[in-house]
Structures are given as C-alpha cells and as structure tokens.
Design an enzyme around this catalytic site. Sequence first.
Site, PDB file in Angstrom:
ATOM      1  N   SER A 405       5.577  -4.606   3.643  1.00  0.00           N
ATOM      2  CA  SER A 405       4.273  -4.654   2.973  1.00  0.00           C
ATOM      3  C   SER A 405       4.499  -4.483   1.480  1.00  0.00           C
ATOM      4  O   SER A 405       5.195  -3.552   1.061  1.00  0.00           O
ATOM      5  CB  SER A 405       3.361  -3.543   3.508  1.00  0.00           C
ATOM      6  OG  SER A 405       2.168  -3.470   2.763  1.00  0.00           O
ATOM      7  N   LEU A 476      -4.481  -2.998   3.841  1.00  0.00           N
ATOM      8  CA  LEU A 476      -4.717  -3.212   5.273  1.00  0.00           C
ATOM      9  C   LEU A 476      -3.438  -2.960   6.073  1.00  0.00           C
ATOM     10  O   LEU A 476      -3.457  -2.325   7.131  1.00  0.00           O
ATOM     11  CB  LEU A 476      -5.232  -4.634   5.504  1.00  0.00           C
ATOM     12  CG  LEU A 476      -5.428  -5.050   6.967  1.00  0.00           C
ATOM     13  CD1 LEU A 476      -6.511  -4.192   7.629  1.00  0.00           C
ATOM     14  CD2 LEU A 476      -5.800  -6.539   7.060  1.00  0.00           C
ATOM     15  N   GLU A 477      -2.326  -3.466   5.577  1.00  0.00           N
ATOM     16  CA  GLU A 477      -1.051  -3.250   6.252  1.00  0.00           C
ATOM     17  C   GLU A 477      -0.690  -1.768   6.285  1.00  0.00           C
ATOM     18  O   GLU A 477      -0.224  -1.238   7.309  1.00  0.00           O
ATOM     19  CB  GLU A 477       0.044  -4.059   5.541  1.00  0.00           C
ATOM     20  CG  GLU A 477      -0.169  -5.571   5.623  1.00  0.00           C
ATOM     21  CD  GLU A 477       0.703  -6.321   4.632  1.00  0.00           C
ATOM     22  OE1 GLU A 477       0.849  -7.545   4.790  1.00  0.00           O
ATOM     23  OE2 GLU A 477       1.224  -5.685   3.684  1.00  0.00           O
ATOM     24  N   LEU A 478      -0.890  -1.083   5.158  1.00  0.00           N
ATOM     25  CA  LEU A 478      -0.578   0.342   5.103  1.00  0.00           C
ATOM     26  C   LEU A 478      -1.442   1.130   6.078  1.00  0.00           C
ATOM     27  O   LEU A 478      -0.953   1.988   6.822  1.00  0.00           O
ATOM     28  CB  LEU A 478      -0.781   0.865   3.681  1.00  0.00           C
ATOM     29  CG  LEU A 478      -0.637   2.372   3.483  1.00  0.00           C
ATOM     30  CD1 LEU A 478       0.773   2.828   3.824  1.00  0.00           C
ATOM     31  CD2 LEU A 478      -0.984   2.763   2.044  1.00  0.00           C
TER      32      LEU A 478
END
Length: 556
Positions: A405, A476-478
């Site tokens: 990410s 969002l990925e985190l």
Amino acid sequence: GAPPTPLPLPMCYDWGESSEGSVFVVEGEVGWLSCPLFSHPSVYNYTSTQSAGHNLFWYHLPEGQDLEQCCLVHTKDRERLWLQPTTASDTGQYICMLRNKSSCSKIGIRLTVLRPDDATRGVKCALPVAVAPTEKIVPLQKGATLDCPDLQDAIKMSESKPEVQWYFASALKNVEVGFHLLIHVMQEEHQGIYYCRVQYQRRNQTLNFTRSINVSAICETPFLLTNIHVALSLTLSVPLSLPKQPSIMNPTNDQIFTVKTGKEVRLVCRGHLPFVLNNPSRHIWWTVDGETLDKFPDRFREENRDWTLESVLVIQNFQSKDLKREFNCSVRNEKGFDTRRAQLEEEVTLPSVELGCGLGVTLLLMLLLFVVYHVFWLELLLLYRSWFGTDERHTDDKEYDVYISYARNSEEEQFVLSTLRRVLENELGYSVCIFDRDSLPGGTITDETLSFVARSRRLLVVVSPGYASQGSQALLELKAGIDNMALGGHLRVILVQYKPVRRQGWVRELRRARVALALVRWQGDKSRELSSRFWKRLRVELPVRRDPLTFHLNAG
C-alpha cells in the site's frame, strides 16, 4: 504471636512432676529446661522418638491456668526449652509432652525465677548465681584449669564467639578473660568461689548467664588431707573419699575438630588426673590408629604441658587420608585409665583462585555473547527462522505473500515499483500484489481492495508525508489491513518509512497502529544493498522462505 497450641491427646500418660526438683534462674539471664522424659535414654531417646514420628511440645502453666490456655514464645532446641532471657512472669510449671498420633507422654518441671538480690543470698562480694557451684579440688603447689560450666551450651546458641569474664569472690574483681582460667601454682589464698559470666549475641540481643566454681586446695600428706576432708565434709558436704579415677575433659563426646588439608592441625587433649597419695604418676598421651607417636616420626608430634594436664597433637601437612585415621587421647594414673577418640571434620573451603577464574571466564563469555547478540541479532534471528521457522504457504490458503500500500502519483510510487517490488519478487522470491498492476479493469475498487488484502499474508504500508493526502485508496487499504488484523485474521501489517514524517502528519489510523506495529526505516543509499540492515529487518517481518537463495542470504 505464637502458633495455636495443639490440644493434648485424650489418653496421655502423665509422669507427674519431675523428682529432680525446681530449676532456678536469675531474672534477666539465660536459662533452659531439659525435658525430664529424656533423662533415661533407655526409655526415651530424642533421635529415636523423632524418627518414630513423635513431636515434642512445651507448655507453660502460670498460676490459675490450665493446659489448654497456655502459650509459649521461647526457643526450642531438641529436648531443651531456652528462655532468652528470663522474666519474672516465666515462673511456673512447664509441661513437656512427647506425642504422635497413637501415643502420648508428659511430665512437669517447675521453674523459679530469682531476683538478683535473692540470688546473692545476702553475701557480700558475690554475683547473683541461681545454679549451685561446681566443686574443684586442686593440689597445693600444682596447676589447674577452670572451665566455665555450661559454656558449650552457649556456644551452640550463640551467633558469634561468646565472651567469658572470670571473677574471684575474695575481692569480686575481674581476674581473667577467656574460655578457661588457669591456676599455675595453687596456694591457700587462691581458694574460694570463682565466677564466670558468659555473654553472647543472638538475634541482635546481648544475652548472659553466670556460673560459679568452688575451688579447694588439698595437701599431698595424709594427715593434712584428712583434716581438709573433714573440714570440707562439714562445710561443703562432700564425701571423705574423693574419686581418683582419671577422666578426659577435652575433647568432649560431641566435640568435632575442623581440619583443613595441607595445613597444620593441632588437636588438644585435656585430662583430669587426680593425685594418688604415695604414687603421683600421671600420664596423658595421643595414639594414632592404636599406635603411639614414636611410630610416626614424620608428621606427628606431641606437645605435653604438665602444668595444665594437657597434651597437644600436632599434625604437619594434614592429608585427606588422615581423616580415616583414629586419633585417641588417653589418660592414666594409678587408679584407672580413660580414652576418647577425636572426631574430625574437613573444613569445606571454596577454591578462591579457581572460583575467581571461573567466574571471570563466565562473565567474559556472557559479555561476549551479549555483544555478539547486540551486533548480530538480526542475522541470528534470520538464521534461526531459516532452520526452525514454519513456511506459511503450507498452513493457509493465501494467494499473495505481500500486498503493498502506497501513495499514488508520488515519489513513493517510483520507490515501490522500481526497488521494493523488484527485490521482493526477483531477489527474495515473494509473491507481491500491487493493486494498480494486478486488478482487473471494470471492477469495483473497494471490493477488489478488500479482496486483495484478505488474500495476502502481509500488508506492507509505505509511510511518507504524502500518504494521507493522495486520495482515499491508501487509507482504504490501511483500514482494511488493520481491521483484518484486529479481527484475528492471519494478516500482519508492516510499516515502511520511506521518508521521515512528523507526528502531525500521521493519520489517526497510523498513529494507533504505530504503537503495536513494526516500523522499518529506509535510509537511502545505505539501504540499497541486500546485506543492509533495512532488508534484514524487513525479512524478519515477512513470511519464512526455505529456498536456497533465501538460506544463502540468511547465512550471509
């Protein structure tokens, strides 16, 4: 407080009160009571009763109390009860009870605590003594040694070497300091009461007791001796015929000589050898294994001191084999013979030089291991993982090893694609997922992002100043990775700091994660080589790989 007093057994044989009479102690001094049950060893023996499961209890019965109400706070030592020191309230009857689950016996003994004024009995120039004086007969013009009665008991209870002060009643002055008082040449003016006051330390308390010895002089001529015997029988109530048999005063039956190999050892034998009229022959000597010392001219010699009736066995260069020898002290006069064996015990000493060297080597090795671990802990950890680590590919159904990410359209994107991805895939053999490369056209970004994160074993977040300002994809990925990790999934989040970030620049999710997650810092050119600390630290957080290339990197 004292522990709860056990109740006596319903069936307990009562021997009544001891026929030995009351025990007298001076208030403020040390006193003790010996359980009368053990006065006949053939009936009761302390060692055998202990091995048979018997326990010895002591009870104090002040006036107006019964056995169930009594309590005890003094010190027990085998069959004795010590009062250190005594107080006026200690007066009363004491019960010693020997019992186990099936049998019980008890006997009473009375203790009387005397005030110091009462103990002197109104005699001037006298010390308060509650115990009757021992008698000592010394021939005129001869020497003698006075030993303080009950000194050995004080040695057992003392935490340091006791001190003994000697006083002579004629002037009540201090005449000597030491365990023994020597009378070199007995004169008539030396007759009288000698006092010895024993003082010792126990549990930060100074304790003492006083004893007395009545020394009388005798003459070797029959006429004078008879007159003196008559006078003694009238004033001291001693028998007309004194015992003439010799005896050994030192070593005592329970005395143990501590010896050290390689050193000189001196064994002291002191005997009591009464004079026999018309035959003053007296002998005191040592034997080794039943042989006199003239059979051992090399290391054994004897020093006789006739004026003290003492013989010292000197052993040069004491050896371990000497512990197996039998050293006997013997005394003899015309009336009899006595012998006693000296018990030896080797002194346990720690080899200081060897111990110091061993301790020094141990500390040096510990310091060396600490330095090695501090410097090479990453290499050691990687080597351990390569040997004993578990390959996660065999234990889960994940598709990717790493999902990266990062902030798009920034300098970090170039770092991820040209450096991070290349090394992880080509050099270290990991399967890497990058959303912009691996996602299919036309899909929903949110659904595909959550799917990729769920199908990965590690989420590698590249932290930089622009991570939170380059759109919501990175956040969002985190968030997906942190939620998966918090819900007990197999995903682990790794933070890689590409550039320093001020704390104000960390988004809320990163500030929370920073506390518990590993942070690996990229340090520019210093981190480009595969042998750098950055790649070693990163590989510790990544899944284990057992392929030859990875093992080679671990070992290197």
